[in-house]
Design an enzyme around this catalytic site. Structure first.
Site, mmCIF file in Angstrom:
data_model
loop_
_atom_site.group_PDB
_atom_site.id
_atom_site.type_symbol
_atom_site.label_atom_id
_atom_site.label_comp_id
_atom_site.label_asym_id
_atom_site.label_seq_id
_atom_site.Cartn_x
_atom_site.Cartn_y
_atom_site.Cartn_z
ATOM 1 C CB SER A 20 -0.901 -0.076 1.141
ATOM 2 O OG SER A 20 -1.593 1.232 1.483
ATOM 3 C CB ILE A 70 2.409 10.538 1.380
ATOM 4 C CG1 ILE A 70 3.387 9.940 0.483
ATOM 5 C CG2 ILE A 70 1.103 10.850 0.394
ATOM 6 C CD1 ILE A 70 4.273 11.038 -0.421
ATOM 7 C CG LEU A 72 -2.712 7.988 5.828
ATOM 8 C CD1 LEU A 72 -3.425 7.974 7.207
ATOM 9 C CD2 LEU A 72 -2.294 6.812 5.540
ATOM 10 C CB CYS A 129 0.205 5.913 8.873
ATOM 11 S SG CYS A 129 0.994 7.353 7.636
ATOM 12 C CE LYS A 164 2.460 -1.855 5.795
ATOM 13 N NZ LYS A 164 2.565 -1.098 4.431
ATOM 14 N N GLY A 216 12.835 0.656 2.250
ATOM 15 C CA GLY A 216 13.934 0.171 1.487
ATOM 16 C C GLY A 216 14.889 -0.770 1.994
ATOM 17 N N GLY A 243 12.017 -3.692 2.630
ATOM 18 C CA GLY A 243 13.131 -3.811 1.920
ATOM 19 C C GLY A 243 13.374 -4.844 1.224
#
Length: 304
Positions: A20, A70, A72, A129, A164, A216, A243
């Protein structure tokens, strides 16, 4: 080579899903390859109402990864149901909808408004988040709040619910058990790691939100450790994330106890990252004398 995996609500032809927030709602990527190649995909997080997101700049490079803040940004659940989901119906892939909010009730509101939509196979609760002032990680780092959110969403959802988890905690197992004990059908691990970069010219933080989520290759060891820890104590499936850049990374997550994976930052480096990994996976499994994805799942876990 059998790449298929069956999870609650998800019959995956292969274990690879774009994560996502790293794939939009698939439109841009659908212009360069057939999304039906994917085992599944996770939509951008959906909130009850439209959100503009955080102030610019929102993305910064980092050593062995990237920071994003960002916030959301999305057009809200009604727009999503009317305009985005019909587009995804044309593809033979399993769609998970990421759900976010500022309050526990927001999460229930979104899943209630998405009832009865056949293309949706499961929900993913984004309670991790790190780039929003309320909701998000504030819920996902508190076991009681997380449990209440999962329990309420389960009352309204007509599809399996995955949670998550945030890595920005001292005890990931406690949060995983809180999700499981309140009805979660599966876990996704992990979201981004909270980080910061400085602008040396202005002597201020580089991102408009000050902090951002690091993703990453830099976070892969953290994600693997957490998946490995949690897989030993829960009985619900785990989708590994963090990652992943190639098919051997996927195998590491499978060994650690994940049943499937989500690919995030790699999509920004190479838009064909997911199809390439799917294509490479059979030869990687063969290289390590494995006959299926299922055979690899949990191979590294201590024998009970």
């Amino acid at each position: 080579m059998d790449l298929s995996v069956k999870l609650p609500g998800l019959n995956l032809k292969n274990p690879v899903l774009p994560a996502s927030g790293c794939f939009g709602n698939g439109r841009e990527f659908a212009s360069i390859y057939d999304l039906s190649l994917l085992g599944g995909m996770v939509t951008k997080s959906v909130t009850p109402n439209a959100r503009f997101g955080n102030p610019l700049p929102r993305i910064a490079e980092a050593e062995s990864g990237m920071l994003n803040a960002i916030g959301l940004e999305n057009k809200g659940v009604d727009y999503f149901r009317e305009h985005e989901l019909p587009f995804l119906e044309q593809f033979d892939t399993e769609v998970m909808v990421s759900v976010a909010g500022s309050t526990i009730e927001d999460y229930a509101h979104v899943v209630e408004h998405l009832k009865g939509v056949d293309v949706i196979k499961a929900f993913e609760l984004n309670v991790s988040c790190p780039n929003v002032a309320v909701g998000g990680m504030a819920i996902g780092t508190n076991a009681e709040a997380l449990g209440k959110t999962v329990a309420m969403v389960k009352q309204h959802a007509d599809k399996p619910v995955y949670v998550k988890l945030s890595p920005n905690v001292t005890n990931i197992v406690e949060l995983a058990l809180a999700a499981q004990d309140n009805g979660a059908d599966g876990l996704v691990m992990i979201n981004t790691v909270q980080g910061l970069r400085m602008d040396l010219r202005t002597a201020k933080p580089l991102l408009g939100n000050v902090t951002g989520g690091l993703s990453g290759p830099a976070i892969k060891p953290i994600a693997l450790r957490m998946v490995y820890q949690v897989a030993q104590v829960v009985h619900i499936p785990i989708i590994g994330c963090g990652g992943i850049s190639n098919a051997e990374d996927i195998l590491e997550f499978l060994y650690a106890g994940a049943s499937a994976v989500q690919v995030g930052a790699a999509n920004f480096i190479d838009p064909w990252a997911c199809p390439k990994m799917i294509e490479e996976l059979p030869s990687v499994l063969e290289k390590y004398n494995l006959n299926s994805v299922q055979e690899a799942i949990g191979k590294a876990l201590p024998q009970k």
